[in-house]
Design an enzyme around this catalytic site. Structure first.
Site, PDB file in Angstrom:
ATOM      1  N   ASP A  12       0.831  -1.201   0.000  1.00  0.00           N
ATOM      2  CA  ASP A  12       0.000   0.000   0.000  1.00  0.00           C
ATOM      3  C   ASP A  12       0.872   1.261   0.000  1.00  0.00           C
ATOM      4  O   ASP A  12       2.010   1.226   0.474  1.00  0.00           O
ATOM      5  CB  ASP A  12      -0.907  -0.039   1.236  1.00  0.00           C
ATOM      6  CG  ASP A  12      -2.106   0.878   1.091  1.00  0.00           C
ATOM      7  OD1 ASP A  12      -2.322   1.417  -0.011  1.00  0.00           O
ATOM      8  OD2 ASP A  12      -2.831   1.059   2.085  1.00  0.00           O
ATOM      9  N   HIS A  29       2.721   3.564  -8.897  1.00  0.00           N
ATOM     10  CA  HIS A  29       2.560   2.141  -9.245  1.00  0.00           C
ATOM     11  C   HIS A  29       3.784   1.634 -10.009  1.00  0.00           C
ATOM     12  O   HIS A  29       4.266   0.529  -9.786  1.00  0.00           O
ATOM     13  CB  HIS A  29       1.297   1.938 -10.093  1.00  0.00           C
ATOM     14  CG  HIS A  29       0.030   2.268  -9.367  1.00  0.00           C
ATOM     15  ND1 HIS A  29      -0.183   1.910  -8.058  1.00  0.00           N
ATOM     16  CD2 HIS A  29      -1.091   2.912  -9.766  1.00  0.00           C
ATOM     17  CE1 HIS A  29      -1.393   2.330  -7.690  1.00  0.00           C
ATOM     18  NE2 HIS A  29      -1.958   2.939  -8.702  1.00  0.00           N
ATOM     19  N   LEU A 123      12.339 -19.476  -4.756  1.00  0.00           N
ATOM     20  CA  LEU A 123      11.190 -18.777  -4.182  1.00  0.00           C
ATOM     21  C   LEU A 123       9.973 -18.811  -5.103  1.00  0.00           C
ATOM     22  O   LEU A 123      10.103 -18.654  -6.321  1.00  0.00           O
ATOM     23  CB  LEU A 123      11.563 -17.321  -3.891  1.00  0.00           C
ATOM     24  CG  LEU A 123      10.437 -16.414  -3.393  1.00  0.00           C
ATOM     25  CD1 LEU A 123      10.788 -15.856  -2.016  1.00  0.00           C
ATOM     26  CD2 LEU A 123      10.155 -15.285  -4.355  1.00  0.00           C
TER      27      LEU A 123
HETATM   28  C1  V0D Z   1       0.681  -1.775  -8.375  1.00  0.00           C
HETATM   29  C2  V0D Z   1       2.471  -2.241  -6.019  1.00  0.00           C
HETATM   30  C3  V0D Z   1       3.602  -6.329 -10.232  1.00  0.00           C
HETATM   31  C4  V0D Z   1       1.007  -2.563  -5.950  1.00  0.00           C
HETATM   32  C5  V0D Z   1       3.244  -3.041  -7.031  1.00  0.00           C
HETATM   33  C6  V0D Z   1      -2.436  -6.258 -11.888  1.00  0.00           C
HETATM   34  C7  V0D Z   1       0.077  -2.042  -7.034  1.00  0.00           C
HETATM   35  C8  V0D Z   1       2.979  -2.596  -8.447  1.00  0.00           C
HETATM   36  C9  V0D Z   1       2.498  -6.898 -10.813  1.00  0.00           C
HETATM   37  C10 V0D Z   1       2.390  -8.188 -11.453  1.00  0.00           C
HETATM   38  C11 V0D Z   1       1.155  -3.905  -9.563  1.00  0.00           C
HETATM   39  C12 V0D Z   1       1.205  -8.935 -11.346  1.00  0.00           C
HETATM   40  C13 V0D Z   1       1.110 -10.182 -11.930  1.00  0.00           C
HETATM   41  C14 V0D Z   1       2.187 -10.680 -12.586  1.00  0.00           C
HETATM   42  C15 V0D Z   1       3.360  -9.976 -12.694  1.00  0.00           C
HETATM   43  C16 V0D Z   1       3.463  -8.731 -12.124  1.00  0.00           C
HETATM   44  C17 V0D Z   1       1.466  -6.000 -10.616  1.00  0.00           C
HETATM   45  C18 V0D Z   1      -0.629  -5.093 -10.647  1.00  0.00           C
HETATM   46  C19 V0D Z   1      -0.171  -3.994  -9.942  1.00  0.00           C
HETATM   47  C20 V0D Z   1      -2.067  -5.150 -11.005  1.00  0.00           C
HETATM   48  F1  V0D Z   1       2.099 -11.899 -13.128  1.00  0.00           F
HETATM   49  N1  V0D Z   1       3.275  -5.148  -9.711  1.00  0.00           N
HETATM   50  N2  V0D Z   1       1.976  -4.943  -9.937  1.00  0.00           N
HETATM   51  N3  V0D Z   1       0.183  -6.095 -10.976  1.00  0.00           N
HETATM   52  N4  V0D Z   1       1.605  -2.812  -8.861  1.00  0.00           N
END
Ligand code: V0D
Length: 236
Positions: A12, A29, A123
């Site tokens: 968050d 993000h 991991l």
């Molecule tokens: C934004 C902070 C990696 C939280 C981290 C789908 C919110 C960055 C992924 C990610 C997000 C998800 C699946 C995957 C590979 C990477 C990601 C989202 C948001 C929303 F297979 N960061 N991340 N996905 N944020």
């Protein structure tokens, strides 16, 4: 020796970080993606078996269309930048949540990464995407009812119910970290955190670092040393 097997994180504070730095929310993000990479590499080096991160909740659909569409592009950003490094580090990618509601391009990218890394033994990097804890429990109950009707099962215990959850093959969640002030669970792993330790840190996710993870784990080990054997526990 590290007894922490499964670490879960609510990432968050990206929006707050962006605001603080006079940047659009999306910049927070974007920075957050790099932090996922840094924490993954570090957790793997520490010998942690599983890292579950809350990337997108079932409630996140209520955000603006532009923000949702930006978020849905981040898995691609993440894998384009880091898949090579994940392979070199033997990291295995997994996913929990309802993928079927995601844009097909996002699904394809995720399935690709899961397939590419499926034989890795380091991991497990487990992304919770379109995940909700209540939704998971309802699905499990429905799937159990189906099996019951089909005569495949006629009793229900904690151990049997576990197999209907997304996390069936993962170890118990030992430690849950939430960044950025808020001291809530927000529908993250509800069933799985029955015996977890919680750490809430004021650091915003884009500022979270491997050094701070070390401090969290120190705190976790400290609690275990002082209360281990005397506290209620199921996992060990
Ligand atoms: C934004 C902070 C990696 C939280 C981290 C789908 C919110 C960055 C992924 C990610 C997000 C998800 C699946 C995957 C590979 C990477 C990601 C989202 C948001 C929303 F297979 N960061 N991340 N996905 N944020």
């Amino acid at each position: 020796m590290n007894e922490l097997q499964h670490l879960a994180i609510i990432m968050d504070g990206n929006g707050r970080w962006a605001k603080k730095n006079n940047l659009p929310r999306t910049a927070g993000h974007y920075k957050g993606v790099e932090v996922v990479r840094n924490i993954t590499i570090h957790a793997n080096q520490l010998g942690i078996k599983c890292l579950t991160v809350y990337a997108f909740s079932t409630e996140n659909w209520k955000r603006s269309e532009d923000e949702v569409s930006y978020l849905m592009g981040l898995p691609k950003v993440f894998f384009n930048s880091y898949i090579k490094e994940l392979m070199e580090n033997n990291v295995k990618v997994m996913m929990i949540g309802d993928k079927t509601k995601l844009p097909s391009e996002t699904q394809r990218i995720m399935n690709d990464a899961i397939e590419t890394t499926k034989n890795n033994t380091g991991l497990i990097l487990n992304f919770a995407v379109n995940y909700g804890g209540r939704d998971e429990i309802i699905r499990a109950a429905k799937a159990y009812a189906e099996d019951y009707k089909a005569g495949k099962t006629d009793e229900l215990t904690e151990d049997l119910f576990k197999d209907y959850l997304y996390t069936k093959d993962l170890p118990e969640v030992d430690l849950l970290i939430r960044t950025s002030y808020e001291q809530r669970i927000s529908n993250f792993l509800l069933y799985q955190i029955a015996y977890s330790e919680f750490i809430f840190t004021e650091t915003l996710w884009p500022d979270f670092s491997p050094e701070e993870l070390d401090r969290c784990i120190e705190e976790y080990n400290h609690r275990k040393r002082n209360f281990g054997g005397r506290n209620e526990t199921k996992s060990n």
